[in-house]
Design a protein around this motif. Structure first.
Motif, PDB file in Angstrom:
ATOM      1  N   GLY A 158       0.828  -1.195   0.000  1.00  0.00           N
ATOM      2  CA  GLY A 158       0.000   0.000   0.000  1.00  0.00           C
ATOM      3  C   GLY A 158       0.860   1.242   0.000  1.00  0.00           C
ATOM      4  O   GLY A 158       2.088   1.184   0.107  1.00  0.00           O
ATOM      5  N   ASN A 159       0.213   2.384  -0.083  1.00  0.00           N
ATOM      6  CA  ASN A 159       0.941   3.654  -0.152  1.00  0.00           C
ATOM      7  C   ASN A 159       0.913   4.412   1.166  1.00  0.00           C
ATOM      8  O   ASN A 159       1.310   5.583   1.225  1.00  0.00           O
ATOM      9  CB  ASN A 159       0.337   4.529  -1.258  1.00  0.00           C
ATOM     10  N   GLY A 160       0.427   3.777   2.220  1.00  0.00           N
ATOM     11  CA  GLY A 160       0.238   4.449   3.498  1.00  0.00           C
ATOM     12  C   GLY A 160       1.510   4.973   4.140  1.00  0.00           C
ATOM     13  O   GLY A 160       2.587   4.380   4.013  1.00  0.00           O
ATOM     14  N   GLY A 161       1.359   6.087   4.863  1.00  0.00           N
ATOM     15  CA  GLY A 161       2.486   6.710   5.555  1.00  0.00           C
ATOM     16  C   GLY A 161       3.095   5.838   6.629  1.00  0.00           C
ATOM     17  O   GLY A 161       4.223   6.074   7.063  1.00  0.00           O
ATOM     18  N   ILE A 162       2.372   4.785   7.047  1.00  0.00           N
ATOM     19  CA  ILE A 162       2.888   3.883   8.074  1.00  0.00           C
ATOM     20  C   ILE A 162       4.153   3.163   7.618  1.00  0.00           C
ATOM     21  O   ILE A 162       4.920   2.644   8.432  1.00  0.00           O
ATOM     22  CB  ILE A 162       1.806   2.860   8.475  1.00  0.00           C
ATOM     23  N   LEU A 163       4.407   3.129   6.319  1.00  0.00           N
ATOM     24  CA  LEU A 163       5.606   2.463   5.799  1.00  0.00           C
ATOM     25  C   LEU A 163       6.881   3.255   6.055  1.00  0.00           C
ATOM     26  O   LEU A 163       7.980   2.710   5.960  1.00  0.00           O
ATOM     27  CB  LEU A 163       5.461   2.218   4.289  1.00  0.00           C
ATOM     28  N   ARG A 164       6.738   4.527   6.375  1.00  0.00           N
ATOM     29  CA  ARG A 164       7.929   5.348   6.602  1.00  0.00           C
ATOM     30  C   ARG A 164       8.741   4.817   7.768  1.00  0.00           C
ATOM     31  O   ARG A 164       8.216   4.530   8.851  1.00  0.00           O
ATOM     32  CB  ARG A 164       7.523   6.796   6.883  1.00  0.00           C
ATOM     33  N   ASN A 165      10.051   4.667   7.521  1.00  0.00           N
ATOM     34  CA  ASN A 165      11.018   4.256   8.542  1.00  0.00           C
ATOM     35  C   ASN A 165      10.776   2.846   9.090  1.00  0.00           C
ATOM     36  O   ASN A 165      11.266   2.506  10.165  1.00  0.00           O
ATOM     37  CB  ASN A 165      11.034   5.256   9.716  1.00  0.00           C
ATOM     38  N   LYS A 166      10.037   2.024   8.346  1.00  0.00           N
ATOM     39  CA  LYS A 166       9.814   0.638   8.781  1.00  0.00           C
ATOM     40  C   LYS A 166      10.906  -0.297   8.257  1.00  0.00           C
ATOM     41  O   LYS A 166      10.980  -1.462   8.680  1.00  0.00           O
ATOM     42  CB  LYS A 166       8.443   0.147   8.290  1.00  0.00           C
ATOM     43  N   THR A 167      11.704   0.173   7.316  1.00  0.00           N
ATOM     44  CA  THR A 167      12.805  -0.604   6.718  1.00  0.00           C
ATOM     45  C   THR A 167      12.361  -2.013   6.306  1.00  0.00           C
ATOM     46  O   THR A 167      13.019  -3.010   6.623  1.00  0.00           O
ATOM     47  CB  THR A 167      14.020  -0.688   7.668  1.00  0.00           C
ATOM     48  N   LEU A 168      11.253  -2.090   5.610  1.00  0.00           N
ATOM     49  CA  LEU A 168      10.721  -3.376   5.148  1.00  0.00           C
ATOM     50  C   LEU A 168      11.153  -3.714   3.724  1.00  0.00           C
ATOM     51  O   LEU A 168      10.679  -4.696   3.150  1.00  0.00           O
ATOM     52  CB  LEU A 168       9.189  -3.363   5.215  1.00  0.00           C
ATOM     53  N   GLY A 169      12.046  -2.903   3.152  1.00  0.00           N
ATOM     54  CA  GLY A 169      12.417  -3.069   1.752  1.00  0.00           C
ATOM     55  C   GLY A 169      12.889  -4.457   1.392  1.00  0.00           C
ATOM     56  O   GLY A 169      12.400  -5.067   0.432  1.00  0.00           O
ATOM     57  N   LYS A 170      13.848  -5.005   2.130  1.00  0.00           N
ATOM     58  CA  LYS A 170      14.388  -6.335   1.827  1.00  0.00           C
ATOM     59  C   LYS A 170      13.324  -7.409   2.010  1.00  0.00           C
ATOM     60  O   LYS A 170      13.253  -8.377   1.241  1.00  0.00           O
ATOM     61  CB  LYS A 170      15.603  -6.621   2.701  1.00  0.00           C
ATOM     62  N   LYS A 171      12.505  -7.267   3.038  1.00  0.00           N
ATOM     63  CA  LYS A 171      11.427  -8.228   3.285  1.00  0.00           C
ATOM     64  C   LYS A 171      10.451  -8.226   2.122  1.00  0.00           C
ATOM     65  O   LYS A 171      10.045  -9.286   1.625  1.00  0.00           O
ATOM     66  CB  LYS A 171      10.704  -7.854   4.582  1.00  0.00           C
ATOM     67  N   ILE A 172      10.067  -7.048   1.653  1.00  0.00           N
ATOM     68  CA  ILE A 172       9.119  -6.935   0.537  1.00  0.00           C
ATOM     69  C   ILE A 172       9.701  -7.563  -0.718  1.00  0.00           C
ATOM     70  O   ILE A 172       9.013  -8.292  -1.450  1.00  0.00           O
ATOM     71  CB  ILE A 172       8.749  -5.457   0.311  1.00  0.00           C
ATOM     72  N   ASP A 173      10.961  -7.317  -0.992  1.00  0.00           N
ATOM     73  CA  ASP A 173      11.592  -7.851  -2.197  1.00  0.00           C
ATOM     74  C   ASP A 173      11.767  -9.365  -2.164  1.00  0.00           C
ATOM     75  O   ASP A 173      12.078  -9.970  -3.187  1.00  0.00           O
ATOM     76  CB  ASP A 173      12.963  -7.191  -2.411  1.00  0.00           C
ATOM     77  N   SER A 174      11.572  -9.992  -1.001  1.00  0.00           N
ATOM     78  CA  SER A 174      11.753 -11.445  -0.894  1.00  0.00           C
ATOM     79  C   SER A 174      10.538 -12.226  -1.383  1.00  0.00           C
ATOM     80  O   SER A 174      10.614 -13.446  -1.551  1.00  0.00           O
ATOM     81  CB  SER A 174      12.047 -11.832   0.557  1.00  0.00           C
ATOM     82  N   TYR A 175       9.431 -11.552  -1.634  1.00  0.00           N
ATOM     83  CA  TYR A 175       8.213 -12.246  -2.072  1.00  0.00           C
ATOM     84  C   TYR A 175       8.299 -12.609  -3.553  1.00  0.00           C
ATOM     85  O   TYR A 175       9.010 -11.965  -4.328  1.00  0.00           O
ATOM     86  CB  TYR A 175       6.979 -11.385  -1.810  1.00  0.00           C
TER      87      TYR A 175
END
Length: 337
Positions: free
Chosen positions: A128-145
């Motif tokens: 999603g595009n929600g602001g909650i993603l800011r500073n969550k550092t989920l980039g590597k996790k997301i790319d693993s799917y």
């Protein structure tokens, strides 16, 4: 019975003894290293195979025979079978049939990309595009799917640490498709949502290399498609209709005095994921409704006040629906807190 020559008898005896000896040696080796001779089984793979039978959205709403994208070769047949010809856009094809036919005739592909089909058990995430993603550092996790679905013109450049780099599907409409080539990704399939006849005409014009009209759009659409036609699909209106009427319980017809309400691109993206994936996770779908000044998106400066003023969507109804999906584990939310 003929006699066996003494030399031949000795030869056969020798061969027999050698065979017995080799059998003995092989038996010892197998006894010592039996675990190495048996192919190892990955426990994680077993668990994935077991979840392969989770049909999610297909099972929930009887969608097993619905193709996610429209195809030129069976356009009329599918319209009749699934009733697309009985509804106007956006949940059908009426008032846009001739534009659909032209656009689809220019699209070489209408099925899931080969790189998506290769996964026997598809693990997907809808970002999603929600602001909650800011500073969550989920980039590597997301790319693993296996499959990563994004919406509209939400950028990844400059936000890779929080949202990742890869994009399998990007759902958008003419007003929200990327127009700057800097955002082009050769591994992305663009899925067009058609909400009005202008949307389909816009696509057919661009695919025919004609100048597209900007009349009838709430925001100026892209005047040039940065993606080749091989990377473009049109979402089947059946999915939109199922989301609106069976998931959100929107009425088939709105009173003339009331503005129609439609599902958000985010919820439609989740529906697509539930339709094609065996396991669906989401991130960036939580919003802070208690503060109008909180960040709406993980990018830009827009605030929640903009969403609260939007009468085109029923955000509260969608949040309740997502809450049910999360509660019964139909989907997993990576940004629940």
């Amino acid at each position: 019975m003929p006699k066996v020559h003494p030399v031949m008898r000795k030869f056969l005896l020798a061969v027999t003894l050698i065979a017995v000896f080799l059998h003995f040696i092989l038996h010892c080796i197998l006894q010592k290293t039996s675990f190495n001779w048996v192919p190892t089984v990955n426990v994680d793979k077993i668990q994935i195979i077991e979840t392969c039978f989770n049909q999610n959205f297909r099972f929930l709403l009887n969608m097993s025979d619905v193709e996610p994208f429209l195809c030129s070769d069976n356009f009329q047949q599918q319209n009749i079978i699934h009733g697309n010809n009985k509804f106007d856009l956006p949940y059908g094809v009426r008032k846009g049939e001739r534009f659909f036919k032209v656009a689809l005739s220019k699209l070489e592909n209408c099925h899931l990309p080969a790189e998506v089909e290769k996964f026997p058990c598809k693990r997907c995430i809808v970002v999603g595009n929600g602001g909650i993603l800011r500073n969550k550092t989920l980039g590597k996790k997301i790319d693993s799917y296996d499959i990563i679905i994004r919406m509209n013109d939400a950028p990844v450049i400059g936000y890779e640490q929080d949202v990742g780099r890869k994009t399998t599907f990007r759902l958008c409409y003419p007003e929200s498709v990327f127009s700057d080539p800097i955002h082009y990704d050769p591994n992305t399939t663009v899925v067009l949502l058609t909400f009005k006849p202008h949307d389909v005409k816009w696509l057919s014009d661009l695919l025919q290399h004609r100048r597209a009209s900007t009349i009838g759009f709430w925001r100026k659409p892209a005047l040039k498609m940065i993606y080749p036609s091989t990377q473009v699909r049109i979402l089947n209106p059946v999915i939109l209709r199922k989301v609106a009427h069976e998931m959100l319980n929107f009425p088939l017809l709105f009173p003339k005095s009331k503005k129609p309400t439609h599902p958000t691109t985010g919820l439609i993206a989740i529906a697509l994921a539930l339709h094609v994936c065996n396991e669906v996770h989401i991130a960036g779908f939580k919003y802070n409704f208690t503060s109008q000044n909180s960040s709406l998106h993980y990018y830009g400066n827009e605030t929640m006040s903009l969403m609260m003023e939007n009468a085109y969507h029923n955000i509260s109804a969608e949040q309740r629906l997502l809450g049910k999906f999360i509660e019964n584990k139909t989907i997993i939310n990576l940004t629940q807190d």
